[in-house]
Design an enzyme around this catalytic site. Structure first.
Site, PDB file in Angstrom:
ATOM      1  N   SER A 177      -8.854  43.252  20.057  1.00 40.78           N
ATOM      2  CA  SER A 177      -9.224  42.918  18.687  1.00 40.78           C
ATOM      3  C   SER A 177      -8.882  44.083  17.749  1.00 40.78           C
ATOM      4  O   SER A 177      -7.732  44.509  17.699  1.00 40.78           O
ATOM      5  CB  SER A 177     -10.711  42.542  18.634  1.00 40.78           C
ATOM      6  OG  SER A 177     -11.026  41.920  17.417  1.00 40.78           O
ATOM      7  N   ASP A 214      -8.361  31.069  18.989  1.00 38.56           N
ATOM      8  CA  ASP A 214      -8.560  32.357  18.327  1.00 38.56           C
ATOM      9  C   ASP A 214      -7.802  32.347  17.005  1.00 38.56           C
ATOM     10  O   ASP A 214      -6.597  32.056  16.983  1.00 38.56           O
ATOM     11  CB  ASP A 214      -8.037  33.478  19.237  1.00 38.56           C
ATOM     12  CG  ASP A 214      -8.201  34.867  18.639  1.00 38.56           C
ATOM     13  OD1 ASP A 214      -8.867  35.000  17.597  1.00 38.56           O
ATOM     14  OD2 ASP A 214      -7.661  35.821  19.224  1.00 38.56           O
ATOM     15  N   HIS A 265     -11.635  34.267  21.175  1.00 34.93           N
ATOM     16  CA  HIS A 265     -11.830  35.652  20.754  1.00 34.93           C
ATOM     17  C   HIS A 265     -13.212  36.158  21.183  1.00 34.93           C
ATOM     18  O   HIS A 265     -14.219  35.519  20.931  1.00 34.93           O
ATOM     19  CB  HIS A 265     -11.703  35.764  19.231  1.00 34.93           C
ATOM     20  CG  HIS A 265     -11.407  37.142  18.760  1.00 34.93           C
ATOM     21  ND1 HIS A 265     -10.119  37.615  18.601  1.00 34.93           N
ATOM     22  CD2 HIS A 265     -12.217  38.182  18.445  1.00 34.93           C
ATOM     23  CE1 HIS A 265     -10.160  38.874  18.199  1.00 34.93           C
ATOM     24  NE2 HIS A 265     -11.419  39.237  18.086  1.00 34.93           N
TER      25      HIS A 265
END
Length: 299
Positions: free
Chosen positions: A115, A268, A298
């Site tokens: 991320s 995501d 995610h």
């Protein structure tokens, strides 16, 4: 989760040039120098910690028989952007210079992040492209990274707009919080009103739904054109820094990046950031290994 010591690893909490790190070293002696891993945790630059990622870092160090350095970069808002990227760069350079002190081959060090950690890892690799005084990063491993803030209306943004863990709205909300901006600009940024037409045209060659493979565009509908709002653009200029949006880096930089492993997830909002970066790397003859998790999301 409570701290858990691993019987197969030595654990050391250190400072790398004022940046807190936790080093995981395999206990079993090695006949040769080990590989090194720099791990940068996610959390939008606002949350996350060495402790929060301890078990995954232990697992990676143990399974790969590598020395792993987990970076505890300072978080926003107490430490304003770009302190996070600067911390990651500083700690990475320190480890590259001192790797042999930890039994690591300096030519076999990779950098990995998930991320926002993937964003910082990408940025660090780009910043180090022209450094000649330190060993080169051997490879970068980017796990569903955030890589651009020009377009929040790509196919993956539409498809996963309301996904519970990390919605499209929440993504932009966290971006504004991270940069310490007024979150009332969220709707304007979501619509694309923060980007002048000249910038959209300039970067269309790199950031466009047209560059996404057709298999990932099922049900996609192009959004209506957004009205440009100069005041919002002025307030959000940091979003267009390459350290914040690494997809905006020039080809001269991208073409010099190390071998890359990219991981994307179907559910995501950031999926297409990874797909666009994959294309850019491949177009610049960088070796890419890509893993797409069909049922992944995610976080």
């Amino acid at each position: 989760l409570p701290a858990r010591r691993d019987s197969k690893l030595f654990t050391k909490d250190l400072l790398f040039a004022e940046v807190p790190v936790r080093v995981y070293l395999p206990r079993v002696p090695s006949a040769s120098k080990r590989r090194g891993i720099i791990f940068i945790h996610g959390g939008c630059g606002i949350f996350g910690s060495i402790r929060g990622y301890e078990r995954i870092c232990q697992y990676i160090a143990r399974k790969s028989d590598s020395v792993l350095v987990s970076l505890g970069y300072h978080l926003s808002p107490e430490h304003k952007y770009p302190a996070q990227t600067s911390d990651c760069l500083t700690a990475t350079v320190h480890f590259l210079k001192t790797a042999e002190n930890y039994g690591v081959d300096p030519e076999r060090i990779i950098i990995c992040g998930d991320s926002a950690g993937g964003t910082f890892a990408t940025s660090v690799c780009q910043e180090l492209v022209n450094r000649r005084d330190i060993p080169k990063i051997r490879a970068q491993v980017l796990i569903y990274p955030f890589l651009q803030s020009l377009n929040f209306n790509l196919p993956s943004h539409q498809k996963n707009a309301f996904f519970a863990l990390f919605s499209r709205e929440r993504a932009v909300h966290f971006i504004l919080k991270y940069l310490q901006k007024d979150c009332s600009m969220k709707e304007a940024v979501l619509a694309g009103s923060h980007v002048p037409q000249s910038m959209n045209l300039k970067y269309k060659k790199w950031i466009s739904p047209d560059l996404i493979p057709e298999v990932f565009k099922l049900g996609y509908k192009p959004p209506p054109p957004a009205s440009f709002l100069p005041q919002v653009h002025e307030e959000t200029k940091e979003m267009f820094h390459t350290r914040f949006s690494p997809l905006l880096a020039e080809d001269a930089v991208v073409g010099c990046l190390p071998d890359t492993c990219l991981i994307t997830c179907e559910h995501d909002v950031l999926r297409d950031d990874g797909l666009l970066y994959k294309k850019r790397l491949e177009d610049n003859n960088v070796k890419v290994t890509w893993h797409h998790v069909d049922k992944g999301f995610h976080g």
